[in-house]
Design an enzyme around this catalytic site. Structure first.
Site, PDB file in Angstrom:
ATOM      1  N   GLU A  25      -9.511  48.238   5.130  1.00  0.00           N
ATOM      2  CA  GLU A  25      -9.170  46.950   4.535  1.00  0.00           C
ATOM      3  C   GLU A  25      -8.368  47.166   3.255  1.00  0.00           C
ATOM      4  OE1 GLU A  25     -12.734  44.655   4.029  1.00  0.00           O
ATOM      5  OE2 GLU A  25     -13.139  44.540   6.180  1.00  0.00           O
ATOM      6  N   ARG A  28     -20.128  44.090   9.690  1.00  0.00           N
ATOM      7  CA  ARG A  28     -19.404  45.274   9.236  1.00  0.00           C
ATOM      8  C   ARG A  28     -18.720  45.919  10.436  1.00  0.00           C
ATOM      9  NH1 ARG A  28     -19.546  43.356   5.078  1.00  0.00           N
ATOM     10  NH2 ARG A  28     -20.253  44.136   3.056  1.00  0.00           N
ATOM     11  N   HIS A  66     -11.632  39.360   5.934  1.00  0.00           N
ATOM     12  CA  HIS A  66     -12.924  39.578   5.290  1.00  0.00           C
ATOM     13  C   HIS A  66     -13.197  38.453   4.294  1.00  0.00           C
ATOM     14  CE1 HIS A  66     -15.988  42.907   4.096  1.00  0.00           C
ATOM     15  NE2 HIS A  66     -16.527  41.694   4.097  1.00  0.00           N
TER      16      HIS A  66
END
Length: 304
Positions: free
Chosen positions: A258, A229, A277
């Site tokens: 994001e 993260r 991601h």
């Protein structure tokens, strides 16, 4: 009992429908991965279960979702998208899925490590622009890989790295053992590692854990890999270290915002390799993920 997979992309929707069994709870699939939080109440329409891939669920929105009792989050990083404690106060339980993509994420971390060490992305960009860039890389055999956090993903990373001839050291908040891995104090791992790979869950204790002081204590020329993260790392300090060369290269799959904005500072740094991601995205991991989601829904509907 009714439920809705609120933000399914097509590939996950197909798997979800395929794994449906006779007698399963009534689960509707909303085939749109780009919903906004404000759409939750209408999409759920009183359903008790929400299966959530990536859409934030603010507490004030959850309060408007009449009937909602359980959120099945597709992964372990729910805290990046919602506040489980606040939802619990509303009578909403958040269920996580662990271990579904350990190998997929580990292989991605390893891929980012090698791409960073050999500046593959940088040379690719330059060659596409017509420049014949020949850059010295870092040979990883014999180098020290430091793992911050040691769960299933880190264990897979260790297995692959050990097989490639790297020394692997690790720090974990609770005692762990793994063949071939030396478990050291946090500061020792930071100080000794040629490559640092982060494998922590995000919570109040780990947020900002890789601080400016921590980064300044890293070995000059270190490679930093983050498939966990983004908020675990002080982003501004990381960018400063990339600019100064203290961090030789960063391989990043996670970001504070994001999708990553086009004008974000990270997009203009040559010594960063970026992935969207997607470390966990393989057909095998998706199958495991949706199987586990269905098991949660069946257990919830059965009163478990």
């Amino acid at each position: 009992m009714r439920g809705v997979f609120v933000d399914a992309n097509e590939s996950l929707a197909v798997i979800f429908d395929r794994l449906r069994k006779d007698g399963d709870p009534d689960m509707r699939v909303h085939r749109d991965p780009d919903i906004t939080p404000e759409q939750y109440p209408a999409i759920l329409d009183g359903a008790e279960i929400a299966v959530v891939d990536h859409t934030a669920l603010p507490t004030e929105i959850a309060r408007q979702c009449k009937g909602l009792k359980d959120v099945v989050f597709l992964g372990t990083g729910a805290r990046s998208y919602m506040n489980p404690e606040e939802l619990a106060e509303l009578g909403i339980s958040v269920h996580l899925i662990k271990g579904y993509g350990d190998t997929a994420v580990a292989e991605s971390a390893i891929a980012l490590m090698w791409a960073s060490a050999r500046v593959i992305a940088m040379m690719d960009r330059e060659m596409r622009a017509g420049n014949w860039l020949r850059e010295d890389g870092m040979q990883l055999t014999g180098k020290t890989l430091g793992l911050i956090g040691f769960g299933g993903i880190a264990a897979e990373v260790a297995r692959i790295a050990l097989g490639s001839g790297m020394r692997v050291i690790a720090w974990n908040r609770s005692p762990k053992k793994y063949p071939g891995v030396e478990f050291l104090e946090f500061d020792e791992v930071i100080d000794e590692s040629d490559v640092i790979s982060i494998h922590l869950l995000l919570n109040d204790d780990t947020r900002g854990m890789i601080s400016r002081a921590c980064i300044e204590g890293m070995k000059p020329g270190v490679i930093l890999i983050n498939t966990a993260r983004a908020a675990i790392v002080d982003e501004e300090a990381m960018i400063d270290a990339l600019k100064s060369g203290l961090i030789r290269h960063a391989g990043l799959d996670v970001f504070n915002t994001e999708p990553l904005p086009k004008d974000h500072p990270l997009t203009s740094l040559p010594n960063v390799t970026l992935s969207a991601h997607s470390a966990f995205r393989t057909p095998e991991a998706s199958e495991n993920l949706i199987f586990a989601a269905w098991e949660h829904c069946r257990r919830i509907a059965g009163g478990g």
